[in-house]
Design a protein around this motif. Structure first.
Motif, PDB file in Angstrom:
ATOM      1  N   LEU A 225      34.196  39.474  44.105  1.00  0.00           N
ATOM      2  CA  LEU A 225      35.271  39.672  43.683  1.00  0.00           C
ATOM      3  C   LEU A 225      36.205  40.926  44.382  1.00  0.00           C
ATOM      4  O   LEU A 225      35.426  41.812  44.336  1.00  0.00           O
ATOM      5  CB  LEU A 225      36.053  39.473  42.538  1.00  0.00           C
ATOM      6  CG  LEU A 225      35.470  38.367  41.504  1.00  0.00           C
ATOM      7  CD1 LEU A 225      35.686  38.746  40.160  1.00  0.00           C
ATOM      8  CD2 LEU A 225      36.383  37.096  42.292  1.00  0.00           C
ATOM      9  N   GLY A 227      37.250  43.454  47.527  1.00  0.00           N
ATOM     10  CA  GLY A 227      37.080  43.254  48.903  1.00  0.00           C
ATOM     11  C   GLY A 227      36.718  44.696  49.458  1.00  0.00           C
ATOM     12  O   GLY A 227      37.104  45.860  48.974  1.00  0.00           O
ATOM     13  N   SER A 233      42.409  46.177  49.158  1.00  0.00           N
ATOM     14  CA  SER A 233      41.990  44.834  48.507  1.00  0.00           C
ATOM     15  C   SER A 233      40.733  45.373  47.635  1.00  0.00           C
ATOM     16  O   SER A 233      40.019  44.585  46.881  1.00  0.00           O
ATOM     17  CB  SER A 233      41.336  43.913  49.482  1.00  0.00           C
ATOM     18  OG  SER A 233      40.389  44.439  50.237  1.00  0.00           O
ATOM     19  N   MET A 294      33.944  45.713  45.427  1.00  0.00           N
ATOM     20  CA  MET A 294      33.874  44.551  45.001  1.00  0.00           C
ATOM     21  C   MET A 294      33.020  44.349  43.793  1.00  0.00           C
ATOM     22  O   MET A 294      32.212  45.281  43.516  1.00  0.00           O
ATOM     23  CB  MET A 294      32.944  43.469  45.947  1.00  0.00           C
ATOM     24  CG  MET A 294      33.802  43.431  47.415  1.00  0.00           C
ATOM     25  SD  MET A 294      32.727  42.780  48.600  1.00  0.00           S
ATOM     26  CE  MET A 294      31.631  43.977  48.916  1.00  0.00           C
ATOM     27  N   SER A 357      42.317  38.480  41.050  1.00  0.00           N
ATOM     28  CA  SER A 357      41.075  38.299  42.052  1.00  0.00           C
ATOM     29  C   SER A 357      40.553  37.375  42.204  1.00  0.00           C
ATOM     30  O   SER A 357      40.018  36.665  43.339  1.00  0.00           O
ATOM     31  CB  SER A 357      40.088  39.545  41.723  1.00  0.00           C
ATOM     32  OG  SER A 357      40.611  40.678  41.380  1.00  0.00           O
ATOM     33  N   TYR A 358      40.318  36.477  40.928  1.00  0.00           N
ATOM     34  CA  TYR A 358      39.749  34.860  41.151  1.00  0.00           C
ATOM     35  C   TYR A 358      40.775  34.062  41.981  1.00  0.00           C
ATOM     36  O   TYR A 358      40.338  33.416  42.606  1.00  0.00           O
ATOM     37  CB  TYR A 358      39.607  34.532  39.760  1.00  0.00           C
ATOM     38  CG  TYR A 358      38.167  34.760  39.100  1.00  0.00           C
ATOM     39  CD1 TYR A 358      37.001  33.968  39.473  1.00  0.00           C
ATOM     40  CD2 TYR A 358      37.918  36.100  38.325  1.00  0.00           C
ATOM     41  CE1 TYR A 358      35.882  34.231  38.813  1.00  0.00           C
ATOM     42  CE2 TYR A 358      36.689  36.213  38.137  1.00  0.00           C
ATOM     43  CZ  TYR A 358      35.541  35.351  38.111  1.00  0.00           C
ATOM     44  OH  TYR A 358      34.269  35.624  37.671  1.00  0.00           O
ATOM     45  N   GLN A 360      42.817  35.072  44.274  1.00  0.00           N
ATOM     46  CA  GLN A 360      42.552  35.193  45.515  1.00  0.00           C
ATOM     47  C   GLN A 360      41.363  34.664  46.437  1.00  0.00           C
ATOM     48  O   GLN A 360      41.390  34.209  47.444  1.00  0.00           O
ATOM     49  CB  GLN A 360      42.698  36.726  45.855  1.00  0.00           C
ATOM     50  CG  GLN A 360      43.738  37.354  45.679  1.00  0.00           C
ATOM     51  CD  GLN A 360      43.990  38.717  46.032  1.00  0.00           C
ATOM     52  OE1 GLN A 360      43.204  39.172  46.521  1.00  0.00           O
ATOM     53  NE2 GLN A 360      45.425  39.471  45.853  1.00  0.00           N
ATOM     54  N   LYS A 361      40.120  34.717  45.587  1.00  0.00           N
ATOM     55  CA  LYS A 361      39.021  34.215  46.136  1.00  0.00           C
ATOM     56  C   LYS A 361      38.975  32.614  46.114  1.00  0.00           C
ATOM     57  O   LYS A 361      38.395  31.892  47.177  1.00  0.00           O
ATOM     58  CB  LYS A 361      37.699  34.698  45.530  1.00  0.00           C
ATOM     59  CG  LYS A 361      36.641  34.147  46.250  1.00  0.00           C
ATOM     60  CD  LYS A 361      35.570  35.379  46.331  1.00  0.00           C
ATOM     61  CE  LYS A 361      34.267  34.770  47.080  1.00  0.00           C
ATOM     62  NZ  LYS A 361      34.655  34.210  48.085  1.00  0.00           N
ATOM     63  N   TYR A 377      30.781  27.985  45.090  1.00  0.00           N
ATOM     64  CA  TYR A 377      30.387  29.486  45.289  1.00  0.00           C
ATOM     65  C   TYR A 377      29.192  30.128  44.753  1.00  0.00           C
ATOM     66  O   TYR A 377      28.242  30.449  45.235  1.00  0.00           O
ATOM     67  CB  TYR A 377      31.621  30.361  45.278  1.00  0.00           C
ATOM     68  CG  TYR A 377      31.297  31.695  45.482  1.00  0.00           C
ATOM     69  CD1 TYR A 377      31.177  32.193  46.895  1.00  0.00           C
ATOM     70  CD2 TYR A 377      31.320  32.828  44.411  1.00  0.00           C
ATOM     71  CE1 TYR A 377      30.934  33.444  47.078  1.00  0.00           C
ATOM     72  CE2 TYR A 377      31.039  33.934  44.701  1.00  0.00           C
ATOM     73  CZ  TYR A 377      30.999  34.278  45.644  1.00  0.00           C
ATOM     74  OH  TYR A 377      30.847  35.815  46.230  1.00  0.00           O
TER      75      TYR A 377
END
Ligand SMILES: Cc1cc2nc3c(=O)[nH]c(=O)nc-3n(C[C@H](O)[C@H](O)[C@H](O)COP(=O)(O)O)c2cc1C
Length: 383
Positions: A225, A227, A233, A294, A357-358, A360-361, A377
């Motif tokens: 999570l 970047g 990010s 991350m 963040s979740y 976004q991913k 994932y």
């Protein structure tokens, strides 16, 4: 997921609008109110907390106890408003006799009036007051409701108040939340809680105030999570900005934090291990769950420092805005110590960043699809 708030400390109502909320999050009114109550309790809180019992009205974005993908608006009434209708009147002319002209050191008062060309500190303090953080906690409860769907739990506990501290070392992510909530200083160590209460009592007697240190933790996070490729990010930067946005928060450590700067690298970094069902993991967590901007799959561990409350019953010197004469700083009704409450506010801030963040991913409009993407994932990175 983002939020904004409105409302003054003694105005009619506080509001929070949370945008970017996916459809399908179960929303339980009592979970929102329970977090609002956790923000209000705490040894050392002022009279205000005895007047108000906060509850949030859900104004939009939720139908039949589930989010529907639209912005969620929440309102918290200020029960004390009835006593402030004159002082906080929306219309009419200013009342000179209720002006506040003695800015408090440590608060937004002086820079605020200078910046906004006001002759009344109340114009500033009403919004700079941490009453606004009740709206943040309500917004954070929506983020927490989402995080529960992806098996993430956010918690907090108080480590020290003034000079009264828990013993170290401890594994912050293993602290039992029921011990935290059983303590009116939100500290899991009963013996340290006694010393913290005594420190607050002594500060109260002396007309003083106290700050302290508290932990915020999150468990169940998947790696990756945030970047590493762009400054904006990096999850550590986003979490730090969110934490530092809380009034009176002055310092922040991730994992071993400042102590790591004194040790050699071999005692700071967390060796990588792997086993079949679990996949990659670490036997230690000095990093506090973050590497390279991350999550690394270990619990997030943050430690925050709160400065003492600026409103003092034995006030510091100030200067009258009109006469420029030296006077005592003003005394609003105030807490002696709000560290236990600040920890609950920080949970909300951290939850909002982690939820975002979740999204976004793993996608952003439907919880079911997000959970499906997350499971795929998890399965890929385990193999
Ligand atoms: C939960 C919470 C409660 C607070 N209660 C008070 C209070 O009762 N009186 C006060 O003067 N400051 C209180 N504060 C602190 C002020 O909001 C803060 O010190 C002020 O905004 C200046 O801090 P800053 O320099 O970090 O902005 C509280 C802060 C938090 C997080």
């Amino acid at each position: 997921m983002r939020y904004t708030t409105s409302g003054e400390s003694h105005g009619r109502v506080l509001t929070a609008i949370v945008t970017g909320v996916p459809a399908g999050i179960p929303v339980d009114q009592s979970a929102i109110d329970s977090d609002l109550a956790r923000r209000q309790v705490g040894y050392g809180r002022g009279g205000r907390m005895r007047i108000e019992t906060d509850t949030a009205s859900i104004l939009s974005g939720v139908r039949f106890s589930r989010t529907i993908g639209s912005p969620v608006a929440l309102a918290i009434s200020n029960r004390d408003w009835d006593n402030w209708t004159d002082v906080m009147s929306v219309q009419g002319e200013p009342i000179d006799s209720v002006r506040v002209t003695a800015p408090r050191p440590g608060h937004a008062d002086l820079a605020g009036v200078l910046k906004t060309c006001s002759n009344d500190v109340r114009d500033v303090l009403e919004r700079a007051s941490a009453r606004e953080t009740a709206a943040r906690v309500a917004a954070g409860a929506i983020a927490k409701a989402f995080l529960r769907q992806v098996d993430v739990e956010v918690g907090s506990f108080v480590f020290s108040i003034g000079g009264a501290a828990m013993d170290t070392p401890l594994d912050a992510s293993e602290v039992d939340p029921s011990l935290v909530e059983a303590s009116d200083v939100r500290c899991p160590d009963a013996e340290a809680s006694v010393r913290m209460r005594a420190a607050i009592d002594a500060a109260h007697t002396d007309g003083e105030s106290l700050g302290g240190l508290f932990y915020v933790t999150a468990t169940g996070l998947v790696p990756g999570l945030g970047g590493y490729a762009e400054a904006a990010s990096r999850l550590d930067a986003r979490l730090a900005a969110a934490a530092m946005s809380i009034p009176a928060i002055k310092g922040l450590e991730f994992g071993d934090g400042f102590a790591a700067a004194k040790r050699p690298g071999s005692q700071v970094h967390d060796a990588i291990a792997h086993d079949g069902p679990r996949g990659f993991y670490r036997k230690t967590n000095h990093a506090g769950g973050l590497e390279g901007g991350m999550t690394n799959g270990e619990p997030l561990i943050m430690r925050l420092a709160m400065k003492p409350i600026p409103t003092l019953m034995r006030p510091l010197a100030s200067v009258d805005l009109d006469s420029h004469e030296v006077i005592d700083a003003s005394k609003e009704r105030s807490d002696v110590c709000a560290v236990p409450a600040a920890a609950v506010v920080a949970e909300a801030e951290v939850a909002l960043v982690l939820a975002d963040s979740y999204l976004q991913k793993f996608g952003c409009d439907c919880v079911e699809d997000i959970v499906t993407a997350l499971r795929a994932y998890e399965s890929r990175i385990r193999s």
